[in-house]
Design a protein around this motif. Structure first.
Motif, PDB file in Angstrom:
ATOM      1  N   LEU A 111      -3.599   6.042  22.284  1.00 37.39           N
ATOM      2  CA  LEU A 111      -4.235   6.399  21.156  1.00 37.39           C
ATOM      3  C   LEU A 111      -5.883   6.750  21.291  1.00 37.39           C
TER       4      LEU A 111
ATOM      5  N   HIS B 176      -9.497   7.098  19.892  1.00 38.37           N
ATOM      6  CA  HIS B 176     -10.276   6.461  18.795  1.00 38.37           C
ATOM      7  C   HIS B 176     -11.472   7.197  18.746  1.00 38.37           C
TER       8      HIS B 176
ATOM      9  N   GLY C 212      -9.729   3.039   5.153  1.00 36.51           N
ATOM     10  CA  GLY C 212      -9.639   1.470   4.788  1.00 36.51           C
ATOM     11  C   GLY C 212      -8.472   0.974   5.701  1.00 36.51           C
ATOM     12  N   GLY C 213      -7.432   1.798   6.006  1.00 37.62           N
ATOM     13  CA  GLY C 213      -6.237   1.120   7.027  1.00 37.62           C
ATOM     14  C   GLY C 213      -5.188   0.874   6.270  1.00 37.62           C
ATOM     15  N   THR C 214      -5.221   0.658   4.950  1.00 37.06           N
ATOM     16  CA  THR C 214      -4.086  -0.140   4.301  1.00 37.06           C
ATOM     17  C   THR C 214      -2.782   0.434   4.164  1.00 37.06           C
TER      18      THR C 214
ATOM     19  N   VAL D 175      -2.181   1.421   8.715  1.00 43.56           N
ATOM     20  CA  VAL D 175      -1.610   0.481   9.511  1.00 43.56           C
ATOM     21  C   VAL D 175      -0.251  -0.113   9.505  1.00 43.56           C
TER      22      VAL D 175
ATOM     23  N   MET E 115       1.862   2.347  11.024  1.00 43.29           N
ATOM     24  CA  MET E 115       2.007   2.153  12.258  1.00 43.29           C
ATOM     25  C   MET E 115       2.824   0.732  12.784  1.00 43.29           C
TER      26      MET E 115
ATOM     27  N   GLN F  76      -7.561  -8.131  -1.887  1.00 46.42           N
ATOM     28  CA  GLN F  76      -7.423  -7.984  -0.419  1.00 46.42           C
ATOM     29  C   GLN F  76      -7.466  -6.501  -0.281  1.00 46.42           C
TER      30      GLN F  76
ATOM     31  N   SER G  64     -10.458  -4.522  -1.485  1.00 41.59           N
ATOM     32  CA  SER G  64     -11.788  -4.655  -0.497  1.00 41.59           C
ATOM     33  C   SER G  64     -11.736  -3.697   0.586  1.00 41.59           C
TER      34      SER G  64
ATOM     35  N   MET H  59     -10.891   0.272  24.213  1.00 34.60           N
ATOM     36  CA  MET H  59     -12.141   0.196  23.771  1.00 34.60           C
ATOM     37  C   MET H  59     -13.065  -0.847  23.624  1.00 34.60           C
TER      38      MET H  59
ATOM     39  N   ASP I 278      -7.031  -2.428  22.500  1.00 33.09           N
ATOM     40  CA  ASP I 278      -6.350  -1.028  22.385  1.00 33.09           C
ATOM     41  C   ASP I 278      -6.844  -0.664  20.923  1.00 33.09           C
ATOM     42  N   PRO I 279      -6.970   0.617  20.786  1.00 29.39           N
ATOM     43  CA  PRO I 279      -7.558   0.953  19.358  1.00 29.39           C
ATOM     44  C   PRO I 279      -6.353   0.912  18.313  1.00 29.39           C
ATOM     45  N   ALA I 280      -5.266   0.819  18.647  1.00 28.44           N
ATOM     46  CA  ALA I 280      -4.224   0.675  17.777  1.00 28.44           C
ATOM     47  C   ALA I 280      -3.822  -0.968  17.306  1.00 28.44           C
TER      48      ALA I 280
ATOM     49  N   ARG J 116      -4.076  -4.450  15.703  1.00 26.34           N
ATOM     50  CA  ARG J 116      -4.642  -4.925  14.178  1.00 26.34           C
ATOM     51  C   ARG J 116      -5.627  -6.120  14.456  1.00 26.34           C
TER      52      ARG J 116
ATOM     53  N   LEU K  67     -16.079 -10.334   2.072  1.00 26.24           N
ATOM     54  CA  LEU K  67     -15.076  -9.967   1.325  1.00 26.24           C
ATOM     55  C   LEU K  67     -13.739 -10.111   1.795  1.00 26.24           C
TER      56      LEU K  67
ATOM     57  N   VAL L 278      -9.903  -9.759   3.110  1.00 26.30           N
ATOM     58  CA  VAL L 278      -9.067  -8.633   3.327  1.00 26.30           C
ATOM     59  C   VAL L 278      -7.691  -9.231   4.093  1.00 26.30           C
TER      60      VAL L 278
ATOM     61  N   LEU M 232      -3.606  -5.769   7.717  1.00 25.69           N
ATOM     62  CA  LEU M 232      -3.575  -4.102   7.386  1.00 25.69           C
ATOM     63  C   LEU M 232      -4.773  -3.420   7.913  1.00 25.69           C
ATOM     64  N   MET M 233      -5.500  -4.030   8.696  1.00 23.71           N
ATOM     65  CA  MET M 233      -6.817  -3.549   9.152  1.00 23.71           C
ATOM     66  C   MET M 233      -6.668  -3.533  10.971  1.00 23.71           C
ATOM     67  N   LEU M 234      -7.002  -2.508  11.496  1.00 22.14           N
ATOM     68  CA  LEU M 234      -7.285  -2.354  12.900  1.00 22.14           C
ATOM     69  C   LEU M 234      -8.365  -3.159  13.267  1.00 22.14           C
TER      70      LEU M 234
ATOM     71  N   THR N 161     -10.795  -2.571  15.252  1.00 20.28           N
ATOM     72  CA  THR N 161     -11.785  -1.575  15.607  1.00 20.28           C
ATOM     73  C   THR N 161     -12.812  -1.679  14.122  1.00 20.28           C
ATOM     74  N   GLN N 162     -12.119  -1.732  12.951  1.00 18.55           N
ATOM     75  CA  GLN N 162     -12.743  -1.444  11.645  1.00 18.55           C
ATOM     76  C   GLN N 162     -13.761  -2.777  11.550  1.00 18.55           C
TER      77      GLN N 162
ATOM     78  N   ARG O  23     -15.903  -3.545  13.580  1.00 19.41           N
ATOM     79  CA  ARG O  23     -17.237  -3.724  14.539  1.00 19.41           C
ATOM     80  C   ARG O  23     -18.255  -3.748  14.004  1.00 19.41           C
TER      81      ARG O  23
END
Lengths: 296, 171
Positions: free
Chosen positions: A4, A6, A31-33, A36, A39, A103, A106, B1, B17-19, B21, B54, B56, B60-62, B64-65, B67
């Motif tokens: 991948l 990026h 947001g990725g929700t 991800v 994936m 969650q 956000s 990365m 790895d960028p994939a 979580r 906040l 989260v 459900l978040m990589l 990299t988000q 950073r």
């Protein structure tokens, strides 16, 4: 190992370069929700991620020259509290507040919600009721305004080509006489996927009691949310009283029955539509037929 | 990365790895196994962490988000070996049975109290609506959050967490 790539562009020119590299297997990351989960659970393996999160110009809500602009990267948590939307586009703020959990809100963005084109995406009927357009940027550095109904073309399908990205949603600041509301029905009261949703915008006549123009968008009924001209024609020119509330509920039931004939969930959704219509009606501040003390 | 971010007050820098979580970086690369993965799709909230205060779902978040951002996990709640007021009240109220949902409950509640120091029961329930518990039935959890607010437990902001709180990993 993943191969991948990026890319996290920091301005529009870097974004244009990144968009030009996108293929049918590439994905935009907000947001990725949803992404991800795809994936992790469904084995989605993009070749390239264009990560929008460093593009601050895609974030936030503003008014300029009589137009409200909602950055595509604005989270639902921000939208639900935004003072501009609470005043001029309450159906979006209320739809935002009803999305997922704290969650999810956000992280999840309105641009992602539309681009994923889920039949139950909460922001889509709200944007339809406000006649919002998507501001789309592309790999040729062009900008296009496309009506929401032309962006979302099916369940999980959009008219966005690889290399096109929703940058914002825009709509004219509604006159103060416009009232809007959103409601949804799900299997629990919070953190629920809409089984049925509705967003309504009505322009009150100067008398304050009758409705001029009306827009009604229904979500989670068929493959995509849609405006229903028949329901709108019932409201247009009518009074905002409890009797009309009842007619509105009947019209919403009819709309659902017309839209999904033969679907197993039809019986449930037809009945739920009446309750949903009542919630929206109250949300507009009108007297509910369910309250005997009302005008009807 | 290369990923640079702050966990529990400690700057971190590592190759990912960028994939990958966020939850995997926290648990696997940093050894912060307090954060739990339940459903892996944003329904249960067991993986809740705070990003810039906040809450989260870290499943459900990589990675990299985050950073350049500040992440607070359950390991960052205690300061100088002392449990956070919220943790003490969870114990006092018996708001824990199997414990799997507890880190997520604590972080969602922490996020609420940082923004709303004196929440109503309705606000507490709304803030915890994204966190599932299969044991307790929520009553004791809500009571623990209310007791924390009553004790002024909101005053411990993440930025004040002690420096060694992020050091769960051996790498």
């Amino acid at each position: 190992m993943s191969t991948l790539i990026h890319l996290a562009p920091r301005d529009r020119s870097e974004l244009v370069e990144a968009l030009a590299r996108m293929t049918g297997q590439s994905r935009l990351l907000a947001g990725g929700t949803d992404l991800v989960r795809e994936m992790t659970k469904n084995g989605l393996r993009p070749d390239l991620l264009v990560d929008l999160n460093d593009l601050d110009e895609l974030r936030g809500v503003g008014i300029k020259d009589g137009v409200i602009r909602i950055g595509a990267l604005t989270t639902f948590a921000r939208l639900q509290e935004d003072p501009v939307l609470r005043r001029h586009g309450r159906c979006i703020a209320d739809a935002a507040a009803s999305v997922g959990s704290v969650q999810i809100r956000s992280a999840a963005t309105i641009g992602g919600n539309v681009a994923n084109a889920s039949p139950c995406g909460d922001s889509i009927p709200a944007l339809l009721a406000l006649e919002a357009k998507a501001e789309i940027w592309d790999a040729a550095d062009d900008t296009e305004l496309r009506p929401i109904a032309d962006v979302v073309t099916g369940a999980g399908r959009t008219s966005l080509a690889p290399g096109q990205v929703i940058a914002a949603f825009v709509f004219p600041v509604p006159d103060e006489r416009w009232l809007t509301a959103f409601a949804k029905v799900g299997s629990r009261s919070a953190v629920t996927v809409a089984r049925l949703s509705a967003a309504v915008a009505v322009e009150m006549r100067p008398d304050g009691r009758s409705i001029g123009e009306a827009r009604v968008a229904l979500g989670a009924v068929g493959e995509t949310a849609f405006r229903d001209p028949l329901v709108e024609s019932v409201l247009a020119g009518g009074r905002s009283d409890a009797r009309m509330g009842l007619r509105f509920a009947e019209a919403c039931c009819d709309a659902v029955c017309r839209s999904i004939p033969g679907r197993y969930s039809l019986g449930y959704k037809c009945r739920a539509a009446a309750g949903l219509a009542d919630d929206v009606w109250r949300g507009l501040g009108f007297a509910s037929p369910a309250e005997p003390a009302g005008e009807g | 990365m290369r990923l640079r971010f702050e966990v529990n007050g400690v700057p971190r820098e590592l190759d990912v790895d960028p994939a990958t979580r966020l939850i995997d970086v926290l648990r696997r690369d940093l050894g912060l196994t307090g954060t739990k993965e339940g459903c892996g799709e944003g329904e249960c909230g067991a993986c809740t962490v705070l990003v810039d205060e906040l809450p989260v779902d870290s499943c459900l978040m990589l990675a990299t988000q985050v950073r350049g951002r500040r992440v607070l996990t359950v390991e960052g709640l205690a300061r100088d070996g002392e449990l956070d007021e919220l943790q003490r009240q969870f114990i006092a109220a018996g708001a824990i049975q199997c414990g799997f949902c507890t880190p997520g409950m604590l972080m969602a509640a922490k996020a609420l109290l940082l923004r709303t120091p004196d929440p109503s029961e309705q606000q507490i329930r709304a803030a915890l609506a994204g966190n599932l518990c299969r044991c307790t039935g929520y009553t004791a959890i809500v009571a623990a959050v209310r007791a924390t607010a009553a004790a002024g437990g909101h005053v411990l902001a993440p930025g004040e967490a002690s420096g060694d709180a992020g050091g769960g990993g051996s790498r």
